[in-house]
Design an enzyme around this catalytic site. Structure first.
Site, short mmCIF file in Angstrom:
data_model
loop_
_atom_site.label_atom_id
_atom_site.label_comp_id
_atom_site.label_asym_id
_atom_site.label_seq_id
_atom_site.Cartn_x
_atom_site.Cartn_y
_atom_site.Cartn_z
N LYS A 181 -1.89 2.99 -58.72
CA LYS A 181 -2.66 1.96 -58.03
C LYS A 181 -2.34 0.53 -58.48
O LYS A 181 -2.56 -0.43 -57.74
CB LYS A 181 -4.15 2.23 -58.20
N SER A 218 -0.25 11.67 -58.87
CA SER A 218 -0.71 10.30 -58.61
C SER A 218 -1.63 9.72 -59.67
O SER A 218 -1.79 8.51 -59.74
CB SER A 218 -1.43 10.26 -57.26
#
Length: 408
Positions: free
Chosen positions: A52, A302
């Site tokens: 992110k 992720s």
């Protein structure tokens, strides 16, 4: 070379002043298991343990004239924004759901320091998203979308740039977790038709699949927040515009409890700590089966922001999903020796994990809550067969979601 590829490569090059590329590592265990060349793109090893910060960096570097940035996040985007607020020397206000794991809240404070203010609002991501947007409307500030923003999508595409550099080409198959769609939109925009894709969502937050079925982004009526990094009620408008042609056949949904098996496997076998959303791509391999045999497959892990206080819950959910742990209510006669009769029916691998019984006066029978762990699911067939043969009355409540949440 497309304009988008140029921008993604420029973003990736600029990031090298802030953090190094995340590794692309062949995983021997998964490669042998699935007969493919399985590589993990380890976004869980970034400075904030998720991808992110890439989108946050790219969006913030393009808005350097701003002095206040505002975002909404279930955790990982918040950490990326906090990290970049400190890096760029600007202030940030971060809205997070009240239900966000404490580990993610604490890490956000650690990364941002005095540069950020955290506001806990609402039970779900979409609640704090509305609060953040309302704050921008009344107080000012530059809103940093966690996914539905062209600069964020471009920043997330830096993952694809690194994969291309590390592998020397586009992979045969990409397995990508989906939340709001920022990472997926960036990956498919960069590689285009050079790779085959599988987009993976948690069952209780499958907003891409819902949008594909409806032909447009739609809000899910409810969201299971267990895989909080991918638990989004509505996919982004901009991200879906890039994903609308992927087709349902390239979309997978994974039960949250099954994810727990993969989290434990990767931790115990590989020593890799993955959060639920971070385990989605690895878990999906078992559904792809022979379709990936002999191919080069990249799974994007992720995120690795896992609160180890959740480990008992993960183990519990994994055992229940795999069928080696069950809970049931047993109607037990209130007489001496009744419990001994029941215990005599347990097999050599059956272990009592929970037992709650309160003797009721002036009653012939009492109810017992029992949790049993065993080595294989088949052992329960033997146990329940013995209970039936000896006239015991019982009810399996393992799959009764409401009752199980209340008593387990």
């Amino acid at each position: 070379m497309t304009d988008f590829k140029d921008k993604a490569r420029a973003a990736e090059a600029a990031m090298r002043d802030v953090f190094p590329p995340t590794p692309l590592l062949r995983n021997a265990h998964l490669s042998d298991r699935f007969g493919a060349e399985v590589l993990l793109k380890r976004e869980d090893l970034s400075p904030v343990r998720s991808y992110k910060l890439r989108g946050a960096f790219n969006a913030m570097r393009k808005a350097r004239g701003e002095v206040l940035f505002v975002c909404a996040s279930a955790g990982n985007h918040a950490q990326g924004v906090a990290y970049m607020c400190r890096h760029f020397g600007v202030q940030g206000v971060i809205f997070m759901p009240v239900t966000t794991p404490q580990q993610k809240i604490q890490k956000t404070r650690m990364f941002g320091g005095d540069a950020v203010e955290i506001r806990l609002t609402g039970d779900y991501f979409d609640d704090c998203l509305k609060a953040a947007q309302a704050f921008c409307a009344t107080e000012g500030g530059h809103f940093l979308s966690p996914f539905d923003d062209e600069d964020v999508i471009e920043g997330q595409a830096s993952v694809a740039v690194e994969i291309e550099q590390q592998l020397g080409r586009a992979p045969d198959h990409l397995v990508i977790p989906v939340g709001g769609g920022g990472l997926s939109a960036g990956m498919i925009s960069y590689f285009g038709t050079e790779s085959q894709y599988t987009f993976v969502e948690p069952l209780g937050g499958a907003c891409l699949r819902a949008a594909l079925q409806a032909g447009r982004p739609v809000a899910l009526p409810s969201v299971n927040t267990f895989a909080d990094g991918a638990a989004v009620a509505r996919i982004g408008e901009r991200t879906f515009e890039r994903l609308k042609g992927v087709g349902l056949a390239n979309s997978l949904t994974i039960h949250e409890d099954r994810l727990c098996l993969t989290i434990l496997e990767m931790l115990n076998v590989e020593g890799i700590v993955l959060e639920p959303a971070g385990a989605l791509s690895v878990d999906a391999l078992q559904d792809l089966g022979q379709g990936i045999a002999g191919r080069t497959v990249v799974c994007i892990t992720s995120g690795g922001n896992f609160d180890f206080e959740r480990l008992p819950e993960v183990k519990e959910r994994a055992q229940r999903y795999s069928g080696i742990k069950k809970y049931f209510i047993l109607r037990l006669p209130q007489r001496p020796g009744a419990l001994k009769d029941f215990l005599g029916l347990l097999g050599p691998d059956d272990d009592i994990a929970r037992f709650e019984y309160l003797k009721k006066s002036a009653r012939n029978f009492g109810s017992v809550l029992i949790g049993i762990e065993t080595s294989t699911p088949e052992n329960f067939q033997t146990l329940f067969g013995s209970l039936d043969a000896h006239g015991f009355t019982y009810q399996d409540i393992t799959e009764d979601e409401i009752l199980a949440q209340f008593v387990i």
